[in-house]
Design a protein around this motif. Structure first.
Motif, mmCIF file in Angstrom:
data_model
loop_
_atom_site.group_PDB
_atom_site.id
_atom_site.type_symbol
_atom_site.label_atom_id
_atom_site.label_comp_id
_atom_site.label_asym_id
_atom_site.label_seq_id
_atom_site.Cartn_x
_atom_site.Cartn_y
_atom_site.Cartn_z
ATOM 1 N N ARG A 17 3.113 -3.194 -4.522
ATOM 2 C CA ARG A 17 2.142 -3.457 -3.451
ATOM 3 C C ARG A 17 2.664 -2.867 -2.151
ATOM 4 O O ARG A 17 3.744 -3.238 -1.699
ATOM 5 C CB ARG A 17 1.983 -4.957 -3.218
ATOM 6 C CG ARG A 17 1.355 -5.730 -4.324
ATOM 7 C CD ARG A 17 -0.173 -5.794 -4.173
ATOM 8 N NE ARG A 17 -0.714 -6.585 -5.269
ATOM 9 C CZ ARG A 17 -0.771 -6.151 -6.526
ATOM 10 N NH1 ARG A 17 -0.343 -4.952 -6.833
ATOM 11 N NH2 ARG A 17 -1.247 -6.930 -7.480
ATOM 12 N N VAL A 18 1.888 -1.962 -1.596
ATOM 13 C CA VAL A 18 2.261 -1.377 -0.307
ATOM 14 C C VAL A 18 1.088 -1.531 0.640
ATOM 15 O O VAL A 18 -0.031 -1.170 0.292
ATOM 16 C CB VAL A 18 2.605 0.125 -0.437
ATOM 17 C CG1 VAL A 18 3.122 0.669 0.883
ATOM 18 C CG2 VAL A 18 3.620 0.370 -1.536
ATOM 19 N N GLU A 19 1.348 -2.082 1.808
ATOM 20 C CA GLU A 19 0.298 -2.182 2.822
ATOM 21 C C GLU A 19 0.811 -1.635 4.144
ATOM 22 O O GLU A 19 2.004 -1.649 4.407
ATOM 23 C CB GLU A 19 -0.156 -3.648 2.982
ATOM 24 C CG GLU A 19 -0.988 -4.105 1.788
ATOM 25 C CD GLU A 19 -1.258 -5.599 1.745
ATOM 26 O OE1 GLU A 19 -1.095 -6.274 2.794
ATOM 27 O OE2 GLU A 19 -1.615 -6.096 0.667
ATOM 28 N N GLY A 20 -0.102 -1.148 4.960
ATOM 29 C CA GLY A 20 0.253 -0.617 6.278
ATOM 30 C C GLY A 20 0.257 0.903 6.327
ATOM 31 O O GLY A 20 0.029 1.489 7.365
ATOM 32 N N ILE A 21 0.556 1.533 5.196
ATOM 33 C CA ILE A 21 0.533 3.001 5.117
ATOM 34 C C ILE A 21 -0.185 3.395 3.827
ATOM 35 O O ILE A 21 -0.330 2.566 2.927
ATOM 36 C CB ILE A 21 1.958 3.616 5.093
ATOM 37 C CG1 ILE A 21 2.767 3.027 3.915
ATOM 38 C CG2 ILE A 21 2.689 3.422 6.409
ATOM 39 C CD1 ILE A 21 3.992 3.829 3.556
ATOM 40 N N SER A 22 -0.600 4.655 3.751
ATOM 41 C CA SER A 22 -1.195 5.147 2.500
ATOM 42 C C SER A 22 -0.107 5.781 1.639
ATOM 43 O O SER A 22 0.839 6.366 2.174
ATOM 44 C CB SER A 22 -2.251 6.213 2.787
ATOM 45 O OG SER A 22 -3.199 5.715 3.672
#
Ligand code: ADP
Length: 453
Positions: A415-420
């Protein structure tokens, strides 16, 4: 044994995931580490964990990670005995390797002369041909200045050809030419670009292979004449000549064929007195290997070879630099199972443009056979100044199918949020029947992307 060590403290002249990777290897070997960082990287993970950390300049790489004098001074004031260059930046700069050694320090890598020979792709191909390594057919040397003579060479090699900068790297400085009418302009343009990008306009030309795979051989050589090959990696999934996903071994190529080319590579290493880790890159088509270039450093994709051989390549680089002998023989090296690496980039999923910014959520996958090499943590800010690589997920399985299955679960867990990121691209690729069948060529990914858009 420790009294015999040439160095006890290593300056890591790099940043990001590879700086952390090198730091871990140093610490496991009981070596102290010096982290150098630009102002933009002050809160990097490896900086926090280093024995000594030193800011060496502003964000621009030319004023920090590429500043040779600054790095040598940093090594001096921190009492480091060795410099590990990682990949990129100064890792393949022969003058830097020479300057490090001239300052009485150990350069963790080959000699400046080896780097120089391999950094010029024309001399590299010549040396390899002399050492019995098969090469891609082309101009046997630099292109002449006369357009007419260049045309004659290209016609003899046969179109399509690829015009390449002798000093090129990073997938830049090359141009495919399909017919003789395009040739003159392509040569002029590529020479101009090569001069601008690499300070060297020298070009050469090769047969442009239509459907090759990119298959490379990892080697390790000590200073005492032992040279070993650690199997092959398939890096055919590329976009704009940049690798996206790699796997080891190369699917469908008989192990005897790999052994044969592996032996040729280590024979060449012995012949040129190569030391350290290195990679021979080949194009593979219709059962034939053709050398394109050698990388004289650790590569981004080294972990898949570590997983399939159980050998810590970075630790071996450090041991070799200490002057130790390789404590294994070729017949001890067992290549087992299958490993895949997905490069995680901070980039827009559709346009591939870099996507710097603060990572607000960063949940990593885990479980058997999953390894993540990354410097990113929650709230880390991906800087716009450097490469967009933010980490690598590596999966290992007893079979290729298992490695793929584990990777698919890992990507779904991440899960990665804040960047693409390009995680969705990897997911789609791993679900692709042709990829699953194995052995796609170097143009496959770009064709596949074009069909989807
Ligand atoms: P760089 O040093 O910039 O990485 P390489 O010579 O290793 O350049 O080539 C990078 C990629 O370009 C290869 O992996 C391959 O995809 C493509 N390429 C290079 N030479 C040829 C060739 N002769 N025919 C077809 N593709 C090529």
């Amino acid at each position: 044994m420790s009294d015999m060590q040439r160095f006890k403290r290593v300056l890591i002249a790099n940043r990001g995931e590879i700086a952390l990777r090198i730091q871990r290897a140093c610490r496991q070997l009981g070596l102290e580490t010096v982290a150098v960082y630009s102002e933009a990287d002050a809160d990097s993970r490896h900086v926090r964990e280093a024995d000594v950390a030193l800011c060496i300049g502003p964000a621009a790489a030319s004023k920090s990670y590429l500043d040779m004098e600054g790095l040598l001074l940093a090594a001096k004031v921190t009492d480091a005995g060795a410099i590990h260059p990682g990949y990129g930046f100064l890792s393949e700069n022969a003058d830097f390797a020479d300057a490090v050694e001239a300052a009485g320090l150990t350069f963790v890598g080959p000699t400046g002369d080896s780097i120089r020979m391999m950094g010029d792709k024309i001399t590299a191909k010549r040396a390899m041909r002399d050492a019995g390594v098969p090469c891609v057919p082309g101009s046997d040397g630099p292109l002449p200045s006369s357009a007419e003579e260049v045309r004659a060479i290209a016609l003899e090699v046969g179109f399509p050809v690829i015009v390449k900068a002798s000093g090129g790297g990073g997938g830049r400085g090359m141009r495919v030419v399909h017919s003789v009418d395009e040739l003159d302009d392509a040569v002029v343009l590529t020479a101009k670009e090569a001069q601008q990008a690499f300070g060297n306009p020298t070009l050469y030309l090769e047969k442009y292979m239509q459907k090759p795979r990119h298959v490379e051989i990892q080697v390790l050589c000590d200073m005492h004449g032992t040279a070993l090959w650690l199997g092959a990696r398939d890096c055919s999934l590329q976009r704009r000549h940049q690798k996206v996903l790699e796997e080891a071994p190369a699917p469908g190529i008989p192990s005897e064929t790999i052994a044969e080319i592996g032996e040729r590579c280590v024979q060449a290493c012995r012949q040129i007195g190569y030391r350290g880790a290195g990679t021979f890159e080949f194009l593979y088509e219709d059962g034939i290997f053709a050398f394109i270039e050698m990388n004289t450093r650790v590569q981004v994709e080294h972990p898949i070879t570590e997983e399939t051989t159980g050998i810590d390549i970075v630790a071996q680089q450090l041991r070799i630099a200490q002057g130790e002998t390789l404590d294994m023989r070729q017949e001890d090296i067992r290549m087992q199972g299958h490993a895949i690496e997905c490069r995680l980039n901070a980039e827009d999923a559709a346009t591939f443009m870099p996507s710097p910014g603060t990572v607000t959520r960063w949940d990593l996958p885990g479980g058997p056979g999953i390894r993540v090499d990354t410097h990113v943590v929650s709230n880390y800010t991906v800087q716009p100044y450097y490469d967009s690589l933010i980490g690598k997920i590596i999966s290992y399985g007893a079979t290729r199918e298992q490695a793929i299955a584990r990777m698919r679960v890992a990507l779904a867990e991440m899960r990665v949020e804040g960047i693409s990121t390009n995680i969705a691209l990897h997911q789609d690729l791993l679900a692709d029947p042709q990829f699953q069948a194995g052995g796609v060529d170097i143009h496959y990914l770009e064709r596949w992307l074009a069909e989807r858009s």
